[in-house]
Write a protein that holds these residues in place. Sequence first.
Motif, mmCIF file in Angstrom:
data_model
loop_
_atom_site.group_PDB
_atom_site.id
_atom_site.type_symbol
_atom_site.label_atom_id
_atom_site.label_comp_id
_atom_site.label_asym_id
_atom_site.label_seq_id
_atom_site.Cartn_x
_atom_site.Cartn_y
_atom_site.Cartn_z
ATOM 1 N N GLY A 117 70.567 45.207 38.818
ATOM 2 C CA GLY A 117 69.986 46.136 39.553
ATOM 3 C C GLY A 117 68.689 46.048 38.777
ATOM 4 N N GLN A 118 68.219 44.397 37.591
ATOM 5 C CA GLN A 118 67.247 44.410 37.050
ATOM 6 C C GLN A 118 66.470 42.729 37.325
ATOM 7 N N GLY A 119 65.969 42.667 37.697
ATOM 8 C CA GLY A 119 65.157 40.880 37.976
ATOM 9 C C GLY A 119 65.663 40.669 36.287
ATOM 10 N N LEU A 120 65.020 39.098 36.899
ATOM 11 C CA LEU A 120 64.453 38.456 35.611
ATOM 12 C C LEU A 120 64.067 38.666 34.858
ATOM 13 N N CYS A 121 63.016 39.244 35.137
ATOM 14 C CA CYS A 121 62.205 39.390 34.352
ATOM 15 C C CYS A 121 61.784 40.501 32.951
ATOM 16 N N SER A 122 62.795 41.397 33.273
ATOM 17 C CA SER A 122 63.084 42.742 32.690
ATOM 18 C C SER A 122 62.965 42.710 31.146
ATOM 19 N N ARG A 140 58.375 28.135 34.187
ATOM 20 C CA ARG A 140 59.217 28.575 34.397
ATOM 21 C C ARG A 140 60.201 29.799 35.039
ATOM 22 N N ALA A 141 58.792 30.699 34.054
ATOM 23 C CA ALA A 141 58.326 31.798 34.574
ATOM 24 C C ALA A 141 58.566 31.806 35.907
ATOM 25 N N MET A 142 58.042 31.331 36.951
ATOM 26 C CA MET A 142 58.008 30.712 38.455
ATOM 27 C C MET A 142 59.799 30.555 39.434
ATOM 28 N N ALA A 143 60.234 29.925 38.855
ATOM 29 C CA ALA A 143 61.053 29.027 38.262
ATOM 30 C C ALA A 143 62.351 30.105 38.530
ATOM 31 N N ALA A 144 61.589 31.434 37.748
ATOM 32 C CA ALA A 144 63.345 32.060 37.245
ATOM 33 C C ALA A 144 63.445 33.299 38.038
ATOM 34 N N CYS A 145 61.249 33.425 38.832
ATOM 35 C CA CYS A 145 61.834 34.198 39.802
ATOM 36 C C CYS A 145 62.415 33.892 41.096
ATOM 37 N N PRO A 149 67.500 37.859 41.947
ATOM 38 C CA PRO A 149 68.422 38.599 43.064
ATOM 39 C C PRO A 149 67.201 39.785 43.297
ATOM 40 N N LEU A 150 66.377 40.008 43.070
ATOM 41 C CA LEU A 150 65.712 40.714 42.851
ATOM 42 C C LEU A 150 64.378 40.182 44.183
ATOM 43 N N LEU A 151 64.363 39.648 44.046
ATOM 44 C CA LEU A 151 62.627 38.476 44.679
ATOM 45 C C LEU A 151 62.462 39.078 45.651
ATOM 46 N N THR A 152 63.577 38.946 47.020
ATOM 47 C CA THR A 152 62.863 39.597 48.142
ATOM 48 C C THR A 152 61.934 41.003 47.605
ATOM 49 N N GLN A 153 62.968 41.696 47.304
ATOM 50 C CA GLN A 153 61.492 43.229 46.733
ATOM 51 C C GLN A 153 60.980 43.749 45.877
ATOM 52 N N CYS A 154 60.701 42.482 45.388
ATOM 53 C CA CYS A 154 59.101 42.124 44.324
ATOM 54 C C CYS A 154 58.004 41.052 45.159
ATOM 55 N N GLN A 155 58.135 40.511 46.529
ATOM 56 C CA GLN A 155 57.665 40.522 46.800
ATOM 57 C C GLN A 155 57.326 41.350 47.722
ATOM 58 N N MET A 156 58.244 42.273 48.845
ATOM 59 C CA MET A 156 57.405 43.427 49.348
ATOM 60 C C MET A 156 56.958 43.724 48.510
ATOM 61 N N MET A 173 54.236 37.207 39.339
ATOM 62 C CA MET A 173 55.546 37.992 40.398
ATOM 63 C C MET A 173 55.884 37.775 40.849
ATOM 64 N N ALA A 174 56.431 37.749 41.802
ATOM 65 C CA ALA A 174 57.433 37.264 42.796
ATOM 66 C C ALA A 174 56.909 35.390 42.573
ATOM 67 N N GLY A 175 56.717 34.885 42.062
ATOM 68 C CA GLY A 175 56.844 33.669 41.913
ATOM 69 C C GLY A 175 55.425 33.300 41.666
ATOM 70 N N ARG A 176 54.360 34.320 41.780
ATOM 71 C CA ARG A 176 53.402 33.662 42.298
ATOM 72 C C ARG A 176 52.187 34.445 41.142
ATOM 73 N N LEU A 177 51.780 32.849 40.452
ATOM 74 C CA LEU A 177 50.517 33.093 39.892
ATOM 75 C C LEU A 177 49.440 33.602 40.048
ATOM 76 N N PHE A 178 48.475 34.856 39.060
ATOM 77 C CA PHE A 178 47.275 35.061 39.302
ATOM 78 C C PHE A 178 46.653 34.928 38.235
ATOM 79 N N THR A 179 45.392 34.386 38.328
ATOM 80 C CA THR A 179 44.323 34.814 36.808
ATOM 81 C C THR A 179 43.605 35.870 36.560
ATOM 82 N N VAL A 180 43.013 35.777 35.972
ATOM 83 C CA VAL A 180 42.342 37.151 35.405
ATOM 84 C C VAL A 180 41.453 37.814 36.754
#
Length: 229
Positions: A117-122, A140-145, A149-156, A173-180
């Motif tokens: 029930g926890q994400g790989l980033c927990s 590595r973080a994007m690949a892990a996302c 198993p919680l990718l769909t929930q994180c994407q929503m 977040m959800a395999g997407r990288l955001f800048t400052v």
Amino acid sequence: MTNGPLREILTKHRPNHDHMSCTACGFVYTPDLPLCPPVADALRELSTDTLRPQALSLGHYSTGRLRALAREHTGAGRCRRCGFVYSGQVRLCPTSRRIAAELETRGQAPVTQPRAGQGLCSGKGSGWTVTGTTAAAWKRAMAACSMCPLLTQCQMQLENSLAAGVKVREQIMAGRLFTVTGREIEAPGVDAFAVARGRTKKKQKPPATISALAATPAGQLAHFENGAA
């Protein structure tokens, strides 16, 4: 040694050969009381002892040192280093779990799911924070996302946040990288973004001073004419 008397209790009050009772006080273990009272009290005191802030962070340890610590925090029934008692669901002490999370963040161990029930980033937030200029860590973080198993929930959740005008800054977040600034960097552009992030601006040359201008013949003539006037 820090907490010497408490650790001495842990050393003396050990299980017997069949792990049914304590060799020091003779206490008979039960499923509800797997420790004798002296050990339980000592572990309670050690767990409530205030740790120094620098002791809480594993980031300054080398990978080799972390692996050595992980080998120390093992044991049968309980951790021989910190005394944590294992259960059917928990087979690692808190320190061992923190070490594993740090090694995963560094890409030195496979990324695992902490609990159902926890994400790989927990518990590994630093690995999903966009810091420095190393694209490999972000990838590595994007690949892990992508395997979480919680990718769909994180994407929503991410889409709902963006739709509400919430900016995600310096995060993956959800395999997407955001800048400052909250700008998203597509996966093919991560390497170029890392290079641009590490590029320093060229220093601008300061404007010529009066003394430097006066060193030229034209400057000396202008200075003489102004003095003559």
